[in-house]
Design an enzyme around this catalytic site. Structure first.
Site, PDB file in Angstrom:
ATOM      1  N   ASP A 306       0.865  -1.169   0.000  1.00  0.00           N
ATOM      2  CA  ASP A 306       0.000   0.000   0.000  1.00  0.00           C
ATOM      3  C   ASP A 306       0.914   1.235   0.000  1.00  0.00           C
ATOM      4  O   ASP A 306       2.145   1.127   0.014  1.00  0.00           O
ATOM      5  CB  ASP A 306      -0.979  -0.024   1.186  1.00  0.00           C
ATOM      6  CG  ASP A 306      -2.186   0.900   0.931  1.00  0.00           C
ATOM      7  OD1 ASP A 306      -2.129   1.749   0.022  1.00  0.00           O
ATOM      8  OD2 ASP A 306      -3.185   0.793   1.659  1.00  0.00           O
TER       9      ASP A 306
HETATM   10  C1  BGC Z   1      -5.099   3.248   0.310  1.00  0.00           C
HETATM   11  C2  BGC Z   1      -5.396   2.156  -0.697  1.00  0.00           C
HETATM   12  C3  BGC Z   1      -5.298   2.700  -2.107  1.00  0.00           C
HETATM   13  C4  BGC Z   1      -3.926   3.309  -2.299  1.00  0.00           C
HETATM   14  C5  BGC Z   1      -3.689   3.843  -3.698  1.00  0.00           C
HETATM   15  C6  BGC Z   1      -3.835   4.008  -0.028  1.00  0.00           C
HETATM   16  O1  BGC Z   1      -3.697   5.127   0.772  1.00  0.00           O
HETATM   17  O2  BGC Z   1      -4.992   2.670   1.586  1.00  0.00           O
HETATM   18  O3  BGC Z   1      -6.658   1.600  -0.447  1.00  0.00           O
HETATM   19  O4  BGC Z   1      -5.537   1.692  -3.034  1.00  0.00           O
HETATM   20  O5  BGC Z   1      -3.777   4.383  -1.373  1.00  0.00           O
HETATM   21  O6  BGC Z   1      -4.405   4.989  -3.933  1.00  0.00           O
END
Ligand code: BGC
Length: 775
Positions: A306
């Site tokens: 993530d």
């Molecule tokens: C979130 C994810 C998301 C990723 C990309 C993160 O901050 O937790 O769910 O897919 O960002 O945008």
């Protein structure tokens, strides 16, 4: 320093030759992966493992329009060989044409400089979040409330189609974190508190997104990134990205289950939980990433971090001393791609680690193979860009109808003393309605987070053509019959929970002219840490508004529009009816108008337990000993599960009668499959749809059993007077639990199967304990 030599040795066995793959391999495709891999340099391999944010490759021009900077793109791709790019500039939806142009250029450079296509990823979470004019569906929590797996599959198909229209081949969805803690700001992003609901929905969604053959995903389907692996949704503090502490039983039986089903359904990739479980950050866990997922399940997909989460291993979790140490730990644990949005340091540091022998070439090759496999499976080598002709249905009425249907099937009628439906009838007899509350006239709160922008804020302009609740009620009942006086409003430029100075007296005054009050209360949009909260009670202003209106004596219908169940125990008794619309999307206003007026019927059920007391946050599958009766004598051992509405609860304008619950075997062994049948009759005067839920209870077990567990569900349509027999096939091993020794166990003894208020007894004849972690 925890994984070093041992990890390197174990790495060699990541995918033993004898392993069963979660999905059958395509030999030709695998040969292509090997051929490409053999030709790659170390720099190229490491570049494939990096994912950057699009924002760093451009900027805003004089007209404040974001432009991709070709020179910057050239450098990043030719020098650093970057394998993936993500996100929308400024996290705001772009047009299909912009996406086509940007991704086409990225693919052109990738093919020119590396000969390997980019895999572009977007958070198209409940529809095409980041593509203007596309179709947005209700949020997953609503789709869960619909208990309609077909609808979930169709929604994913449409999102896949509309993503590919803009050349985007990869979505960061489904989300199956299990919303078991109402405080957590992301519970609405997944399918509620139950593992089986999440597991069935994730399979439906993966099939919708990817199609039926994960090895050959066509130009109308996309790759999925099931997230956030795993146990993200249970932070001890209730705040996003803080540690979770969970028992081995909860982890294996519940939190892991939907991810296991996603792996078996062939999800191409998974995104990893930003937090830690029992002190172990998921990004550093060889056990969970490599052992549980890749080895035990034979899952040959790709694991992406993530947001900047390798960095979090030193900056937040303090399990690494610096970035290089963090990369070593994460890659050796099983991370294949690092979402390191703003920096190419990863490439430099990982190369050093390989040269120093701290990360093996075997591990690098394994990671790159997984990335290449995903790209081949998506057909990106043959057709890096798909958009253009063939996507004429983008944003069509046909798709809109599905979103409306989903919204209607996802609103839960929680209370009705007979006031609903509010029939519009002829104009003169139409009820006069006071529409009040902060959610009465905003698209933002119907949509929730991940809607045109990350937080769902500042995007009213992009949702202008859709109807707010106010607009939809005006269309349904006539503008003259709707008085809008909100009483409480959100401060749109503030934090999601900030409200303007209330004007409750104005709403109270307006009530004098009406027959009925519809109070639209709840929350404004948010996601992730900005959605953290410190008090689960609904805002005081909003509760005061309802209390003041109740004093007028006019009947009140509460419409709850919220991402999580905010406590309303003090105002619920003041209402004649309550509808929880959750986060129903762009057609939420229209769907609500159809349901309130009786033009459509309710059929949704609660996807989570709605709590009543701040210190009683149970789930439906609580341990039996969470309810303790008072024993005779001096001591009061009383403990109760006190809740507002249970999981699986939901009313309708018709009634259903359940009868003849039967299980075909009075006793069984672990290899048996039980056939459970039940008759469901529509005993009311309206057609409707009913979600039929099958539960089991293990009456005595060697560790305290759950009160009950959902085992399966289906949704059927019934005309008035019609009866249907529902049949469930329940493999007996599904009744097993994880024992005190961590092994799957099915014990001799009595079980009860439950549907509605009916129960059917059955008995397990022998105890079986499995050695395999997955049964
Ligand atoms: C979130 C994810 C998301 C990723 C990309 C993160 O901050 O937790 O769910 O897919 O960002 O945008």
């Amino acid at each position: 320093m925890r994984h070093t030599l041992l990890t390197v040795v174990l790495m060699l066995t990541v995918m033993p030759a004898s392993a069963q793959f979660a999905i059958p391999r395509d030999a030709k495709l695998e040969a292509k992966v090997e051929k490409t891999l053999q030709k790659m340099t170390l720099d190229e391999k490491i570049g494939q493992m990096l994912e950057l944010n699009l924002d760093i490759m451009g900027g805003y021009d004089a007209n404040r329009v974001w432009q991709l900077n070709e020179t910057m793109l050239d450098t990043l791709i030719s020098k650093w060989k970057v394998g993936s790019i993500l996100n929308a500039p400024g996290t705001r939806a772009a047009t299909v044409a912009q996406w086509q142009e940007w991704i086409r250029l990225i693919q052109k450079k990738s093919m020119k400089y590396i000969g390997i296509p980019d895999i572009y990823g977007l958070d198209h979470n409940h529809g095409v979040t980041y593509t203007q004019g596309g179709t947005l569906f209700p949020q997953p929590i609503n789709m869960a409330a619909s208990f309609n797996t077909e609808l979930v599959r169709t929604g994913a198909e449409i999102t896949a189609y509309e993503s590919r229209a803009g050349n985007c081949p990869w979505v960061y969805n489904p989300v199956v974190d299990l919303g078991r803690d109402p405080r957590w700001p992301r519970i609405w992003e997944s399918y509620g508190e139950d593992a089986v609901v999440n597991a069935k929905m994730v399979v439906a969604q993966i099939k919708g997104y990817q199609g039926d053959d994960p090895n050959h995903i066509d130009r109308f389907h996309v790759g999925t990134s099931t997230k956030h692996y795993f146990a993200y949704g249970a932070p001890w503090t209730g705040k996003d990205r803080t540690p979770a502490y969970l028992s081995p039983q909860l982890l294996r039986e519940k939190y892991f289950e939907p991810f296991k089903q996603a792996a078996l359904a062939g999800t191409l990739t998974m995104m990893v939980n930003s937090g830690s479980v029992n002190g172990v950050p998921l990004h550093a866990s060889y056990e969970y990433l490599t052992k549980w997922l890749k080895e035990d399940l034979g899952w040959d997909g790709m694991l992406v971090t993530d947001w900047a989460d390798i960095n979090s291993l030193y900056s937040r979790e303090h399990v690494a001393k610096d970035k290089k140490d963090a990369i070593r730990i994460a890659i050796n644990a099983g991370i294949d791609m690092s979402m390191d949005p703003y920096s190419v340091d990863f490439c430099i540091l990982l190369k050093e680690l390989v040269q120093e022998g701290k990360v093996s070439m075997t591990r690098i090759d394994d990671a790159v193979r997984r990335i290449l496999r995903a790209k081949y499976r998506l057909g990106l080598f043959d057709e890096p860009n798909t958009g253009g002709k063939g996507y004429e249905k983008f944003g069509s009425d046909e798709f809109a109808q599905k979103s409306l249907q989903a919204a209607e099937e996802s609103m839960v009628l929680l209370k009705n003393d007979g006031i609903l439906p509010l029939s519009p009838n002829a104009q003169q007899s139409s009820p006069k309605i006071l529409l009040t509350g902060p959610n009465a006239n905003q698209m933002r709160c119907l949509l929730g987070g991940w809607s045109y922008t990350w937080q769902g804020s500042n995007a009213e302009d992009l949702a202008e053509k859709y109807n707010t609740i106010y607009e939809a009620l005006c269309n349904k009942y006539g503008k003259d019959n709707i008085v809008l006086e909100q009483g409480v409003t959100y401060r749109e430029r503030g934090r999601y929970y900030e409200e303007n100075k209330p004007q409750i007296e104005q709403a109270v005054a307006a009530a004098a002219q009406v027959d009925v009050i519809v109070a639209c209360i709840g929350e404004n949009s948010y996601t992730e840490s900005p959605g953290n909260l410190s008090d689960l009670w609904l805002s005081e202003n909003q509760r005061n508004l309802v209390k003041a209106l109740a004093k007028t004596g006019k009947p009140i219908i509460l419409v709850l529009n919220e991402g999580r169940p905010r406590l309303i125990a003090d105002i619920e008794p003041l209402a004649k009816a309550v509808v929880d619309i959750l986060l129903p999307g762009n057609y939420g206003g229209d769907a609500l108008a159809n349901l309130l007026s009786g033009d459509a019927n309710f059929s949704a059920k609660m996807p989570y337990t709605y709590p009543k007391e701040i210190n009683s946050l149970n789930t439906y599958d609580y341990k039996v000993s969470e309810v303790v009766g008072t024993m005779a004598g001096a001591y009061d051992y009383d403990a109760r599960v006190s809740l507002q509405w249970p999981f699986g609860y939901g009313l309708s304008y018709t009634t259903y009668e359940y009868s003849n619950l039967k299980v075909d075997k009075a006793s069984f062994t672990a290899d048996d499959v039980l056939t459970v049948t039940v008759d469901v009759k529509n005993t009311g005067s309206r057609g409707g749809k009913e979600a039929v839920l099958l539960y089991s209870s293990d009456l005595v077990a060697s560790i305290v059993p759950d009160n009950r567990r959902l085992r399966d569900f289906t949704k059927i349509a019934l005309e008035p007077g019609e009866t249907k027999t529902v049949t469930f096939r329940l493999p007996a091993k599904d009744l097993a639990f994880v024992g005190a020794d961590g092994r799957w166990t099915l014990e001799e003894g009595d079980f009860l199967l439950r549907v509605g208020r009916l129960t059917a007894p059955t008995k397990c004849r022998e105890t079986k304990i499995w050695d395999s972690p997955n049964i």
